[in-house]
Design an enzyme around this catalytic site. Structure first.
Site, PDB file in Angstrom:
ATOM      1  N   TYR A 322       0.702  -1.195  -0.184  1.00  0.00           N
ATOM      2  CA  TYR A 322      -0.029   0.023   0.124  1.00  0.00           C
ATOM      3  C   TYR A 322       0.983   1.234  -0.001  1.00  0.00           C
ATOM      4  CZ  TYR A 322      -3.427   3.728   1.511  1.00  0.00           C
ATOM      5  OH  TYR A 322      -4.257   4.706   1.370  1.00  0.00           O
ATOM      6  N   CYS A 323       0.661   2.083  -0.792  1.00  0.00           N
ATOM      7  CA  CYS A 323       1.347   3.453  -0.990  1.00  0.00           C
ATOM      8  C   CYS A 323       2.757   3.212  -1.113  1.00  0.00           C
ATOM      9  CB  CYS A 323       0.841   4.456   0.255  1.00  0.00           C
ATOM     10  SG  CYS A 323       1.250   5.988   0.249  1.00  0.00           S
ATOM     11  N   VAL A 324       3.473   3.995  -0.287  1.00  0.00           N
ATOM     12  CA  VAL A 324       4.969   3.783  -0.357  1.00  0.00           C
ATOM     13  C   VAL A 324       5.530   2.319   0.178  1.00  0.00           C
ATOM     14  CG1 VAL A 324       5.561   4.752   1.863  1.00  0.00           C
ATOM     15  CG2 VAL A 324       7.117   5.003  -0.086  1.00  0.00           C
TER      16      VAL A 324
END
Length: 433
Positions: A322-324
């Site tokens: 998720y995300c970074v």
């Protein structure tokens, strides 16, 4: 006018008193040398970048005269349409705001001639400033991008909607409540500066509505492994039949893991266990100087994968980033591919960038000079303060994440509504050097 001049006078005195408390909350950590955020470098970078645009236009008098002529032409068009309107004639506005611009949604911005004039002066000026950046010659692409971003930030900050006397909604509220709204707002401002240890930490969600384990992060799970970098949490499937291959989730290390376990009806983790998944989630430590030299791979993603496979006895895992955390997972997958390690059988990325060629306004914060400054700060402390990253992300969408809260919280004196996502967003963590 106000219905109670005495109450207004009392409340204005209270506003001054609360403003004094806010100033004290700001100054005290600085006097004690405990302030965590220093904005002198970003401001210096902004001044230096915008000055390059000014240098171009001041380089030849003809350019400056032409630029000024265009601005005054816009003002003259506005003046002509305003005179027509004053005389009762139908007049088309010199400029219209973007229909999606919520700042000017109140009817007074269109119906009241004073506020309509003010709005159009602002729009003409901010559009002209943006054009000055677009048309400035001799700028490299990165400098032009930064200059446009900074000019937009300045324009957003000086919008008439951001001041008590030029915002019709706030003005109505102030008159109706004899400035009681400003008393409440200044009190919240002092609280938020104190909560930010001397820096303004704008509340974007009602802080007393949510509590971890009560109405956030409520999916039953247990910590089954811990080292100096992270914990691994296991969530058992709630179905009769359970998938043999476990799911490993890699969340971002600059926010808390419960982005994927918000309220019960929004929880991705809860949904997964209800589908027969055994879920393992990495919860990264909120680092201090002890983690300054730590990296993520062996003690992070690879260790969590090892734990998940050992517990389940499976030959491989499914992964989600998720995300970074997805960027981190992608880097790990590349390393594993080079080693011939096939223990992760499939991977899904949520809201993740892997190729940062088109990183949008995030690129404003990334050049050799700014990175060197951040590296120096991290060398001193061992980490990057979470507030710095929060500020950068908020600046990407200031008219959604900064100014509406300034107006609602500190001018209208209203507490923000409960929003689990923004509560999580404010629960920021540091990043190790």
């Amino acid at each position: 006018g106000t219905s109670d001049p005495e109450a207004l006078a009392r409340n204005l005195a209270r506003v001054v008193e609360e403003a004094g408390k806010a100033a004290s909350a700001y100054l005290k950590p600085r006097e004690e040398g405990k302030a965590t955020l220093d904005f002198s470098e970003p401001i210096a970078d902004m001044v230096k970048t915008v000055s390059k645009v000014v240098e171009y236009w001041m380089g030849e008098p003809e350019r400056t005269v032409e630029a000024e002529r265009r601005l005054w032409a816009g003002y003259l068009d506005l003046w002509a349409s305003s005179l027509k309107r004053m005389m009762g004639e139908p007049a088309k506005p010199a400029i219209e705001p973007d229909p999606r611009d919520k700042r000017f949604a109140d009817r007074e911005w269109s119906e009241n001639q004073f506020f309509d004039f003010l709005k159009q002066v602002y729009l003409i000026t901010s559009r002209w400033a943006s054009e000055m950046v677009d048309e400035a010659g001799g700028l490299d692409e990165h400098t032009r991008h930064k200059a446009g971003f900074y000019v937009k930030q300045i324009a957003n900050a000086v919008a008439p909607s951001n001041f008590v006397l030029t915002n019709p909604e706030v003005l109505r509220e102030t008159v109706a409540s004899n400035a009681e709204n400003l008393v409440r707002g200044m009190h919240m401002l002092a609280e938020d500066i104190k909560a930010g240890h001397g820096d303004l930490k704008i509340r974007q969600s009602s802080g007393d509505t949510f509590e971890l384990g009560r109405n956030l992060a409520t999916t039953p799970g247990q910590v089954i492994f811990e080292n100096t970098l992270c914990q691994v949490i296991q969530y058992e499937a709630t179905t009769k039949d359970v998938l043999k291959r476990p799911l490993l989730i890699v969340p971002p290390w600059i926010n808390k893991f419960y982005i994927l376990d918000l309220t019960a009806e929004k929880s991705f983790i809860r949904w997964c266990v209800e589908q027969g998944q055994t879920v393992f989630v990495i919860s990264w430590v909120n680092p201090d100087k002890r983690q300054a030299k730590k990296s993520f791979e062996r003690e992070g993603v690879l260790k969590a994968l090892e734990v998940a496979l050992k517990v389940t006895g499976a030959d491989g895992a499914t992964a989600v980033g998720y995300c970074v955390g997805g960027t981190l997972l992608s880097a790990t997958l590349a390393w594993m591919a080079a080693k011939g390690d096939e223990r992760i059988k499939s991977a899904t990325l949520f809201a993740t960038q892997v190729d940062f060629t088109h990183a949008g306004d995030l690129k404003v914060f990334v050049d050799e000079e700014q990175i060197a400054d951040i590296e120096y700060q991290m060398k001193m402390t061992g980490y990057l303060e979470g507030g710095k990253m929060s500020t950068a992300f908020n600046m990407l969408r200031p008219n959604d994440l900064i100014w509406p809260y300034v107006i609602t919280n500190y001018f209208k004196g209203q507490k923000p509504s409960a929003f689990d996502l923004l509560y999580w967003n404010a629960d920021a963590t540091r990043m190790p050097a």
